[in-house]
Structures are given as structure tokens and as C-alpha cells.
Design a protein around this motif. Structure first.
Motif, PDB file in Angstrom:
ATOM      1  N   ILE A   1     -79.641   2.331 -56.131  1.00 53.50           N
ATOM      2  CA  ILE A   1     -79.893   1.785 -54.799  1.00 53.50           C
ATOM      3  C   ILE A   1     -79.214   0.424 -54.725  1.00 53.50           C
ATOM      4  N   THR A   2     -78.296   0.271 -53.805  1.00 55.71           N
ATOM      5  CA  THR A   2     -77.579  -0.988 -53.646  1.00 55.71           C
ATOM      6  C   THR A   2     -78.284  -1.865 -52.611  1.00 55.71           C
ATOM      7  N   PRO A   3     -78.041  -3.170 -52.641  1.00 57.56           N
ATOM      8  CA  PRO A   3     -78.643  -4.045 -51.630  1.00 57.56           C
ATOM      9  C   PRO A   3     -78.334  -3.623 -50.196  1.00 57.56           C
ATOM     10  N   GLU A   4     -77.173  -2.998 -49.982  1.00 57.01           N
ATOM     11  CA  GLU A   4     -76.812  -2.534 -48.649  1.00 57.01           C
ATOM     12  C   GLU A   4     -77.730  -1.410 -48.169  1.00 57.01           C
ATOM     13  N   GLN A   5     -78.416  -0.748 -49.097  1.00 61.60           N
ATOM     14  CA  GLN A   5     -79.325   0.346 -48.752  1.00 61.60           C
ATOM     15  C   GLN A   5     -80.780  -0.111 -48.615  1.00 61.60           C
TER      16      GLN A   5
ATOM     17  N   ASP B   1     -82.876   0.535 -45.299  1.00 61.97           N
ATOM     18  CA  ASP B   1     -83.303   1.920 -45.090  1.00 61.97           C
ATOM     19  C   ASP B   1     -84.396   2.315 -46.076  1.00 61.97           C
ATOM     20  N   VAL B   2     -84.227   1.948 -47.335  1.00 63.50           N
ATOM     21  CA  VAL B   2     -85.205   2.306 -48.370  1.00 63.50           C
ATOM     22  C   VAL B   2     -86.561   1.658 -48.095  1.00 63.50           C
ATOM     23  N   LEU B   3     -86.550   0.434 -47.597  1.00 67.44           N
ATOM     24  CA  LEU B   3     -87.773  -0.333 -47.380  1.00 67.44           C
ATOM     25  C   LEU B   3     -88.300  -0.221 -45.950  1.00 67.44           C
ATOM     26  N   ASP B   4     -87.854   0.796 -45.222  1.00 70.01           N
ATOM     27  CA  ASP B   4     -88.294   1.002 -43.844  1.00 70.01           C
ATOM     28  C   ASP B   4     -89.640   1.720 -43.821  1.00 70.01           C
ATOM     29  N   ALA B   5     -90.660   1.067 -44.399  1.00 63.84           N
ATOM     30  CA  ALA B   5     -92.003   1.645 -44.498  1.00 63.84           C
ATOM     31  C   ALA B   5     -93.006   0.532 -44.755  1.00 63.84           C
ATOM     32  N   GLU B   6     -94.234   0.763 -44.358  1.00 61.55           N
ATOM     33  CA  GLU B   6     -95.297  -0.222 -44.594  1.00 61.55           C
ATOM     34  C   GLU B   6     -95.613  -0.362 -46.081  1.00 61.55           C
ATOM     35  N   ILE B   7     -95.593   0.781 -46.802  1.00 62.07           N
ATOM     36  CA  ILE B   7     -95.952   0.806 -48.218  1.00 62.07           C
ATOM     37  C   ILE B   7     -94.766   1.331 -49.007  1.00 62.07           C
ATOM     38  N   ILE B   8     -94.370   0.603 -50.037  1.00 65.70           N
ATOM     39  CA  ILE B   8     -93.265   0.999 -50.907  1.00 65.70           C
ATOM     40  C   ILE B   8     -93.831   1.391 -52.265  1.00 65.70           C
ATOM     41  N   HIS B   9     -93.595   2.639 -52.650  1.00 68.89           N
ATOM     42  CA  HIS B   9     -94.054   3.119 -53.955  1.00 68.89           C
ATOM     43  C   HIS B   9     -92.850   3.331 -54.857  1.00 68.89           C
TER      44      HIS B   9
ATOM     45  N   SER C   1     -84.254  -2.621 -59.835  1.00 70.35           N
ATOM     46  CA  SER C   1     -85.644  -2.465 -59.403  1.00 70.35           C
ATOM     47  C   SER C   1     -86.251  -3.801 -59.017  1.00 70.35           C
ATOM     48  N   LEU C   2     -85.951  -4.829 -59.784  1.00 67.77           N
ATOM     49  CA  LEU C   2     -86.464  -6.165 -59.489  1.00 67.77           C
ATOM     50  C   LEU C   2     -85.954  -6.649 -58.129  1.00 67.77           C
ATOM     51  N   ALA C   3     -84.671  -6.452 -57.860  1.00 64.44           N
ATOM     52  CA  ALA C   3     -84.106  -6.865 -56.577  1.00 64.44           C
ATOM     53  C   ALA C   3     -84.767  -6.108 -55.423  1.00 64.44           C
ATOM     54  N   LEU C   4     -85.032  -4.826 -55.614  1.00 65.63           N
ATOM     55  CA  LEU C   4     -85.679  -4.019 -54.573  1.00 65.63           C
ATOM     56  C   LEU C   4     -87.082  -4.526 -54.283  1.00 65.63           C
ATOM     57  N   LEU C   5     -87.868  -4.786 -55.336  1.00 70.50           N
ATOM     58  CA  LEU C   5     -89.239  -5.251 -55.141  1.00 70.50           C
ATOM     59  C   LEU C   5     -89.282  -6.669 -54.562  1.00 70.50           C
ATOM     60  N   LYS C   6     -88.350  -7.507 -54.955  1.00 70.43           N
ATOM     61  CA  LYS C   6     -88.291  -8.856 -54.375  1.00 70.43           C
ATOM     62  C   LYS C   6     -88.027  -8.778 -52.876  1.00 70.43           C
TER      63      LYS C   6
END
Length: 315
Positions: A122-126, A129-137, A152-157
Motif C-alpha cells: 500500500i503506497t501513500p498515494e493509496q 482510499d484505504v482509510l475511507d472508513a470510520e474503523i481501520i482494521h 504499516s506504521l505510515a498507514l496507521l499514523k
């Protein structure tokens, strides 16, 4: 406002299961069994499907191969109502797959091909779209070779920056897994591993001690599933507590942890307290344990609520 209730990111696998089997068939022979089935599974995949069965609107971010198994997974996941637009297709490696003989006590061992589990990126450009939700699992760390660590760290940050609620689980954790997980812990709102996996990483065995350790590393709420003994919860606010599991006839424990996580996500989506969410999650896991595969006998939100309120608890 986000488009989805949840976004499940990570591990999806095709499970082929049979019951009951206690040993390998003889060379050149066959062992007759009661049932064989094929299901969507995995720490992200099964959780996403269970959330959809329970009425949530969500998406799965995962990777499958350009093969029959990948086609089955994408078609089956979509049939449950999960958005599959962000499922990646890998032309170079097969879909992750498991063969699981289930023993009469519901336990399992298996044959596993990691396959596309190891190539999800998963790239930062994505991120949007990936985080288009109230809850991220995020589910499957430790097996997500290309996504583990800094990605993974960048995604969660970024999820924290956007004000998303984060839920985290993993699979097949070992003492070495903590190296890739520890940097993520301050960005995890609800940490939902099994006690076996959490203990392996924390170097302790007592649930209360293990939960405290993870909270000391930044986790806001530590929720440890205790297999047949229910769940231990150390919340961000209030005192830790234990909830017993339901008294049921266990068929198969495959997917119980993933379904428990789905129950937590449903409770969070509805604004319940962490105690009510954990009660509901116990009932979800019980429903799954009563059938073969990661969906078991899970059928609806209303049916699970009735089970939560009427089924006896283990003493």
C-alpha cells in the motif's frame, strides 16, 4: 465523512477444511470424513466477511493471485456485500491457501502456502482510499512481508491523523514478531490478539500482565482472547475485567479470533461500551465455533444478539 463503516487491511486466505481428521490417510489410501468445505479466511478477510454478515458496510484491502482460488475469494467476498475494489491481483504468485484437517475437539493444524500474503503493498498515494472508513482494521502483521514495518506504521499514523479508530490483530506471532509490531503499538486503539500470540511477544503468560505490558507500550485498549476461557479486557478507562465464553458444542475453532474481532468492530461502530462490545464478540465467536470454517453458523446481527442474551456461559 468516510464512505464505509470499516476497512479491513491485510491477510486473506482460501481455507479448505475437513472434519474430522486425527491423522494422515495411509499411503495410497483414503480416510472418509463427514464434511469438506471451502471458505474465505484470514485475519482481514474473515473479519471483513463477518462484519458484513453482521450488517456493516465495509471494504477489504488485500491481495490475491490471478488464479482460480483468487477468483473464488473475490467472488465470494463480494457476494457477502464487502467492497472488493481494493483487492489487488498478483500475476506472479499464487493466492494464499490452507488445507486444514479439523480434529474432533475442534482444534486444527494445517498446510499453508503464504503466496500473495507476502506481496500486498500500500503506497501513500493509496492511503485516502484505504482509510475511507470510520474503523481501520489491520490484520495479519508478521505474515505481511511487503507491508510489515515502515509501510504499516505510515498507514496507521495517517489513520490517526484522520481521526480513524484503529483495530489490530495478527497471526502466527512469535517472540521475533514484536520487532515489527512494537513501533505500531502507540497508533493502535484496540489491540485484539489471542493470549498465545500476545504472550509470545510480551514474554509473559498471565493475561493481566500481558495486557498491562502492551498498554505500557502505547496500546489504548488491550483485548486478549483466551480461547475457550473467554476474554480479558484492559480498557483505556476503568478497571480490567474478564468475560467468560459461552457454553457450546465446539465443531471447529478456525476463524474464532477473526470473528471475535469482527464483533468488536461491530460494537465500536454502534457506539457501545467496550464491555458490551466484548460480550457481543464472545457470542460472534461462539456462533463461528459451532460450524466448519471461518463463518461457522454466523447468520445475522439479530440472531447473534439473541445468542448473547440467552446462551449459557461457561462456569
Amino acid at each position: 465523512m468516510p464512505s464505509h463503516d470499516f476497512s479491513a487491511v491485510g491477510f486473506v486466505v482460501l481455507d479448505v477444511l475437513c472434519r474430522y481428521a486425527e491423522e494422515m490417510p495411509p499411503p495410497g489410501g483414503a480416510t472418509f470424513v463427514e464434511q469438506i468445505t471451502m471458505t474465505v479466511a484470514g485475519t482481514a478477510g474473515a473479519t471483513a466477511v463477518d462484519c458484513a454478515i453482521l450488517g456493516l458496510n465495509g471494504q477489504l484491502v488485500a491481495r490475491v493471485g490471478n488464479d482460480d482460488m483468487g477468483e473464488f475469494l473475490r467472488r465470494k467476498i463480494a457476494a457477502y456485500g464487502v467492497n472488493t475494489d481494493l483487492i489487488q491481483i498478483d500475476d506472479t504468485i499464487q493466492t494464499s491457501a490452507s488445507m486444514l484437517p479439523i480434529r474432533p475437539d475442534g482444534s486444527r493444524s494445517g498446510f499453508f502456502v503464504p503466496g500473495t500474503t507476502e506481496t500486498l503493498t500500500i503506497t501513500p498515494e493509496q492511503f485516502d482510499d484505504v482509510l475511507d472508513a470510520e474503523i481501520i482494521h489491520l490484520g495479519g502483521s508478521g505474515l505481511l512481508t511487503a507491508l510489515d514495518g515502515a509501510p504499516s506504521l505510515a498507514l496507521l499514523k495517517r489513520a490517526r491523523e484522520l481521526g480513524r479508530t484503529t483495530v489490530f490483530d495478527l497471526i502466527q506471532a512469535t517472540p521475533e514478531t514484536i520487532a515489527c509490531v512494537k513501533p505500531l503499538l502507540p497508533y493502535i486503539d484496540y489491540f485484539v490478539p489471542s493470549i498465545v500470540e500476545a504472550a509470545a511477544m510480551a514474554g509473559e503468560t498471565d493475561p493481566a500482565t500481558v495486557a498491562r505490558w502492551f498498554k505500557s507500550q502505547g496500546v489504548r485498549n488491550a483485548i486478549l482472547t483466551l480461547e475457550g476461557d473467554g476474554v480479558w479486557v484492559d480498557p483505556e478507562e476503568g478497571a480490567p475485567f474478564h468475560l467468560p465464553a459461552h457454553e457450546i458444542d465446539v465443531v471447529d475453532t478456525t476463524g474464532c479470533g477473526d470473528s471475535f474481532t469482527a464483533g468488536i468492530i461491530v460494537g465500536l461502530s454502534k457506539g457501545w461500551s467496550i464491555r458490551e462490545a466484548a460480550r457481543f464478540a464472545n457470542a460472534v465467536a461462539a456462533k463461528v465455533a459451532m460450524g466448519l470454517g471461518s463463518m461457522g453458523q454466523l447468520s445475522s446481527f439479530e440472531d447473534t444478539i439473541e445468542a448473547m442474551n440467552t446462551w449459557p456461559l461457561r462456569q
